[in-house]
Structure formats: C-alpha cells, structure tokens
Design a protein around this motif. Structure first.
Motif, PDB file in Angstrom:
ATOM      1  N   ASP A 337       4.423 -17.214 -52.342  1.00 39.69           N
ATOM      2  CA  ASP A 337       5.359 -17.029 -51.177  1.00 39.69           C
ATOM      3  C   ASP A 337       6.064 -18.345 -50.634  1.00 39.69           C
ATOM      4  O   ASP A 337       5.862 -19.078 -49.690  1.00 39.69           O
ATOM      5  N   TYR A 338       7.144 -18.480 -51.725  1.00 33.66           N
ATOM      6  CA  TYR A 338       7.673 -20.175 -51.428  1.00 33.66           C
ATOM      7  C   TYR A 338       8.721 -20.148 -50.403  1.00 33.66           C
ATOM      8  O   TYR A 338       8.931 -21.022 -49.654  1.00 33.66           O
ATOM      9  N   ARG A 339       9.141 -18.769 -49.998  1.00 33.18           N
ATOM     10  CA  ARG A 339      10.128 -18.776 -48.585  1.00 33.18           C
ATOM     11  C   ARG A 339       8.999 -19.013 -47.258  1.00 33.18           C
ATOM     12  O   ARG A 339       9.838 -19.850 -46.577  1.00 33.18           O
ATOM     13  N   LYS A 340       7.996 -18.770 -47.436  1.00 24.27           N
ATOM     14  CA  LYS A 340       7.042 -19.186 -46.316  1.00 24.27           C
ATOM     15  C   LYS A 340       6.845 -20.533 -46.174  1.00 24.27           C
ATOM     16  O   LYS A 340       6.877 -21.267 -45.212  1.00 24.27           O
ATOM     17  N   VAL A 341       6.564 -21.095 -47.485  1.00 24.30           N
ATOM     18  CA  VAL A 341       6.206 -22.618 -47.562  1.00 24.30           C
ATOM     19  C   VAL A 341       7.578 -23.332 -47.224  1.00 24.30           C
ATOM     20  O   VAL A 341       7.509 -24.277 -46.291  1.00 24.30           O
ATOM     21  N   ALA A 342       8.535 -23.061 -47.630  1.00 26.90           N
ATOM     22  CA  ALA A 342       9.940 -23.530 -47.120  1.00 26.90           C
ATOM     23  C   ALA A 342      10.110 -23.567 -45.254  1.00 26.90           C
ATOM     24  O   ALA A 342      10.531 -24.755 -44.796  1.00 26.90           O
ATOM     25  N   GLN A 343       9.800 -22.228 -44.985  1.00 26.80           N
ATOM     26  CA  GLN A 343       9.980 -22.304 -43.558  1.00 26.80           C
ATOM     27  C   GLN A 343       9.126 -22.965 -42.575  1.00 26.80           C
ATOM     28  O   GLN A 343       9.121 -23.716 -41.585  1.00 26.80           O
ATOM     29  N   VAL A 357      16.902 -23.281 -45.617  1.00 22.93           N
ATOM     30  CA  VAL A 357      15.754 -22.583 -46.155  1.00 22.93           C
ATOM     31  C   VAL A 357      15.719 -22.315 -47.638  1.00 22.93           C
ATOM     32  O   VAL A 357      14.966 -22.270 -48.514  1.00 22.93           O
ATOM     33  N   ASN A 358      17.086 -21.363 -47.889  1.00 22.79           N
ATOM     34  CA  ASN A 358      17.168 -21.033 -49.366  1.00 22.79           C
ATOM     35  C   ASN A 358      17.110 -22.123 -50.405  1.00 22.79           C
ATOM     36  O   ASN A 358      16.523 -21.922 -51.304  1.00 22.79           O
ATOM     37  N   ILE A 364      11.565 -25.458 -54.557  1.00 23.96           N
ATOM     38  CA  ILE A 364       9.855 -25.323 -54.693  1.00 23.96           C
ATOM     39  C   ILE A 364       9.587 -24.222 -55.626  1.00 23.96           C
ATOM     40  O   ILE A 364       8.815 -24.473 -56.633  1.00 23.96           O
ATOM     41  N   ARG A 365      10.318 -23.331 -55.894  1.00 21.80           N
ATOM     42  CA  ARG A 365      10.000 -22.324 -56.860  1.00 21.80           C
ATOM     43  C   ARG A 365      10.289 -22.942 -58.449  1.00 21.80           C
ATOM     44  O   ARG A 365       9.646 -22.850 -59.154  1.00 21.80           O
ATOM     45  N   ARG A 387       3.513 -32.152 -56.277  1.00 17.48           N
ATOM     46  CA  ARG A 387       4.801 -31.877 -56.550  1.00 17.48           C
ATOM     47  C   ARG A 387       5.570 -31.290 -54.991  1.00 17.48           C
ATOM     48  O   ARG A 387       6.631 -31.415 -55.215  1.00 17.48           O
ATOM     49  N   LEU A 388       4.738 -30.615 -54.381  1.00 19.15           N
ATOM     50  CA  LEU A 388       5.111 -30.487 -53.143  1.00 19.15           C
ATOM     51  C   LEU A 388       5.699 -31.586 -52.255  1.00 19.15           C
ATOM     52  O   LEU A 388       6.978 -31.429 -51.886  1.00 19.15           O
ATOM     53  N   PHE A 389       5.201 -32.663 -52.174  1.00 17.99           N
ATOM     54  CA  PHE A 389       5.565 -33.963 -51.426  1.00 17.99           C
ATOM     55  C   PHE A 389       6.890 -34.389 -52.266  1.00 17.99           C
ATOM     56  O   PHE A 389       7.950 -34.846 -51.752  1.00 17.99           O
TER      57      PHE A 389
END
Length: 535
Positions: A337-343, A357-358, A364-365, A387-389
C-alpha cells in the motif's frame, strides 16, 4: 594540544597518501575544477607510486585501521549510514573489527584504583591483570569481588580525550570544507554525521551511562526466557570504571559449539527478531549495538535458547508517534500500500508537508516492486527500510538519529538471524507482533490508561487558565469605546479564552497520535471550539 593536533594532521596525511585516498578525492564528480587543479599539483603526486590492487572500500577501511581506535570507531559508525554511502564502501566498512592492542595492565590498575579510591586488593579478592578483551575505547579484565561474585571490570583507555578532541576537530574541518565546496557533498550531510559520531564517542566514554542502560534493559527483561542482561554492581561503578556480573555463554557466531549442544536454531533466530521488536515497540528502549561480539547464547536450555546481551553503551528510543508511524509503515509496505506509506511519511513530518503524495508514492513503488518479486522469505526487512530512507532522502527527508540506529540494529539482527537459520522469514515472524501491538494500542485497557493520563493533566490546565485570567484582570483595560454589541458579548471573552486554552491543550496532549486513544483530547477540542464560536 596544538602540537598534538599538528602531529595528527601529518599522520592523517601520510596514511591518506599511502592508501591513495587523494586519488579518490580528486575523482569525485562534484569537486570544483580549481580544487582538482590544486590537487594535481601536490608534490607527492609527481613521484612514482606503486599501484594498489585494492577496491576503494578496502583502501578506506585499511586507512581507518591504520589511523587507530578513534578512526576505527568512526568507520563503524559511518558503516551504519547506508542511506548515505555507496554499497561497496558501506559493506567494506562493516568489516571493521573493534580489535586493538591492549594498553599495559599497570595503567589499567592505576586508573581503577584512582577511580575507586581504593587499592585493587581492597576491592577484589582476585584480579586478572591480563585483559579478557580490548576495544577502541576500553578494555575488560576479569575479577572476583570480596563478597565472592565473579565480575568483569571495564576500564576506559587512559589519555584518550586529547586524541579524541584532536581527531574530532579535524573531522569537523573536513566535513565543513566538503559542505562549502559542493552542493552534492551538502546533500550527504557530512557535518551531521561527524556530530552524531562525536556524541556517540563521548557517550561511550561515560561508563555510568552504559551502566544505567544495562540496568534499564535488565529490568525490562527481568525473568524473561528471551534475553538475559548481566547485573551491574553500582557500588563499584565510576565514570571510567564499570563492574558487572561475568557471564558464561557461547558466542552467537560459534555455530559448531551451538550445534554440539543441540541448540534449536529456528527458535534462536526467531527469538532474536522477537527481542528486537519487543525492545522497539513494547519498551521503546533498544540495544543499538547488537553486533555478534556483544551477543552470547546461554548454555542452560538449548531447546529453548536464551540470548545474553552485553555492552549497552549505545541505545535508541522512539517516541509514541514514531512507534505508531513506523509500525503502520511496515505493515503498509508489506501489503504494498504505497499510497499509505507516502501519506504516513508526510503526516509524521519525516518529509516536508508540501511533498506531492502522488510523486512520492510513484518513487516508492519504483524502488520496492522489484524487491517484492522475490519470495517473501528472501526479502531483506532491513534492506526494505534502507531503500525507504534512500528514496525519502530524494524528497528532502532528514533521517533522524533514532531511525538510523533502528535501521542499523535491524540489519544486524536480520543478518544474524539468517546466519543462524537461513530459512528465517522475518516478515512472517514480525507481522503477528506488529499487528498485536497495533490492536493493543486501541484496547480498552490502553484507552483507559491514556484517558487517565489526560485527566491527570486537567488540574494543571485549570490552574494555567486561572493564572491567565488573573493576569488579564490585573492588566489595565483600554478605555471603553461606544460600540453596538449584541447582549452578552461584553462578557464573552473569558469563555473564549478558556476555549482557546482547551484547544491548545488538546493539541498538546493527544491529537498528534491520530488514534482512538486520543479521544479525551478530541473532547477538549470540541469543548474549546464550542466556547470560542458560540454566540
């Protein structure tokens, strides 16, 4: 001090030339042309030099080892900043071993006696002058107290502070110079890295801090079958001397001995993961230096193995908000759920509020989808966090020190777990813990405890409101003006003031958690808004 600093500079220069670090600096793409020209004119670059058949990471590692304990420790800290360094250099620095020659036992004895204010024979019935282990800032001797307890005595290296101050000063100069000459260097935050290291190294010089950390960790796992922490003998602890229980265990990397005692490796690996998440989410207090040299396995119950942890000089902690966002991030990640991760990153303040956000979701995706093409048991939990950082840094995320410590600890735990049990599925092991912890956050018991905490703050809030009203009543009022007001408006300001205080109190005491546990804060907010807006 100036002479020492000058001598250290010459030493650093000789080592840099020996390992061709000047070649690496001049090859940096962001180096200004004029500095490249100056570097090319340095005298030693015109002399014939033998080529080195070593990678750049190996050359940096060998140079740090040659420069001594302080630079070795700096390399170890630097190796944890995988979000900043190229992989080949970070992996090479991870091989730095904290093995340095011991200092003479006579110096150790003299320092111990100075710190304790007593002769060695008055405190210990036996003291082994030959050190058990030696590290960059301290070494350890075994001993026995007069009361019969077997202990280890950790003592800080003598005359270390002047060398540390000198080395740190030169590191700061190098970092500030790099930031001044290059925008790309500024993006890597070298001054921040050096400052983090300075705090870490000075913290490690205070053994009372380590003793306090050990006592806290021991209390958190008192009676636990998962982890044992040696007892600290506070009567004999000083800023440069630490006396604690001697433990007898098997080094966690001694796989042959662990096999001989028929250790359950699957349970051992999974318990390591459970210990990590328990420290992070239950206690918000985690051992942040859990490399194999600091971890042992008890010999008592190999079918139900128990870890033993030592050297608690470096610990990390998270706020309630960081815990909540981190758990939700990890769950959302593995659900893709990359949208939630970004938010969540934006809501937590880890990236600027103006981030789109987009765009962040797409970045991230792009990074994570290739990772999730592998079987779940082959996915590195630590690498996902890394990778997230790295992705978030492109969106001006400032990685907080506690998150860097957490990333480093997770990479250590995961690497160790896979070494013990290659089939370890970290996510399957961690997911039930995270989901249970999230449920407990909104359980009736937790809600009641949070409500009690908020209610306990109400007397303070009432006192603050009373003090404010009394102060306003004592202030001279401006001359009355002839204005047409609605009935009751003249007396509305006290209610509105109280409403404003309630709104501020609500924001301070609970709204930031964005969870059901914050309902008293929401009630305060509603009441405050009613008092402000009513006619």
């Amino acid at each position: 001090m100036k002479l020492l600093a000058f001598r250290r500079l010459l030493r650093i220069q000789r080592v840099a030339i020996r390992y061709r670090l000047d070649d690496m600096v001049l090859e940096l793409p962001f180096l200004p042309w004029w500095l490249r020209l100056v570097g090319g004119l340095l005298p030693w670059r015109w002399l014939p030099r033998k080529p080195l058949d070593l990678s750049r990471g190996a050359r940096i590692r060998l140079a740090l080892e040659d420069l001594g304990p302080i630079f070795i420790k700096f390399g170890q800290i630097l190796s944890t900043r995988r979000d900043l360094l190229p992989d080949d250099i970070a992996l090479e620095l991870a091989f730095l071993q904290d093995k340095v020659p011991p200092f003479p036992p006579e110096q150790a004895v003299a320092l111990i006696e100075q710190q304790l204010g007593a002769k060695i024979e008055q405190v210990f019935s036996r003291f082994e002058r030959e050190p058990l282990a030696s590290a960059s800032v301290a070494q350890v001797h075994t001993a026995q107290l007069k009361s019969g307890e077997e202990v280890v005595v950790k003592v800080i290296r003598p005359n270390l502070e002047p060398v540390i101050r000198s080395d740190i000063a030169w590191l700061h100069i190098l970092a500030r110079t790099a930031e001044r000459i290059s925008a790309d260097a500024r993006r890597l935050h070298p001054a921040e890295v050096v400052s983090d290291y300075e705090k870490t190294i000075y913290d490690e010089l205070d053994l009372l801090r380590e003793a306090a950390n050990s006592s806290q960790l021991r209390r958190n796992f008192e009676g636990s079958p998962l982890l044992y922490v040696p007892q600290v003998y506070w009567d004999w602890c000083r800023p440069k001397v630490l006396v604690m229980e001697r433990i007898y265990g098997i080094p966690v990397t001694d796989l042959d001995t662990l096999r001989d005692q028929r250790t359950d490796f699957k349970a051992l690996a999974e318990r390591g993961v459970e210990i990590f998440f328990t420290q992070v989410f239950r206690d918000s207090f985690f051992h942040a230096d859990m490399h194999p040299g600091n971890i042992f396995v008890s010999t008592r119950t190999p079918w139900s193995p128990q870890y033993i942890a030592v050297d608690c000089g470096i610990v990390g902690s998270l706020t309630d908000e960081d815990q909540d966002y981190l758990a939700r991030n990890l769950i959302a990640f593995f659900k893709r759920d990359y949208r939630k991760v970004a938010q969540l990153h934006i809501d937590s303040g880890w990236v600027p509020a103006e981030t789109k956000v987009n765009d962040f979701e797409a970045a991230i995706r792009t990074v994570c989808e290739p990772i999730f093409e592998k079987p779940l048991k082959d996915i590195s939990f630590g690498q996902v966090l890394l990778r997230l950082f790295q992705t978030a840094r492109r969106f001006n995320m400032e990685v907080q020190p506690q998150l860097v410590l957490l990333q480093k600890t997770l990479l250590n735990i995961e690497g160790l777990g896979r070494q013990l049990y290659p089939e370890l599925d970290l996510w399957t092991t961690a997911q039930p813990f995270l989901e249970r912890w999230m449920r407990e956050r909104v359980s009736p018991g937790t809600l009641l405890r949070n409500a009690q905490q908020h209610i306990e703050q109400l007397p303070h809030l009432a006192q603050m409101t009373r003090d404010t009203l009394e102060r306003l009543s004592r202030e001279p009022q401006p001359e009355a003006r002839l204005t047409v007001t609605q009935p009751g408006m003249a007396n509305a300001w006290p209610a509105r003031l109280i409403g404003a205080v309630l709104v501020a109190g609500a924001a301070e005491t609970g709204l930031a958690t964005h969870s059901l546990a914050a309902w008293p804060a929401w009630a305060m907010l509603a009441g405050g808004l009613y008092l402000i807006l009513r006619r």
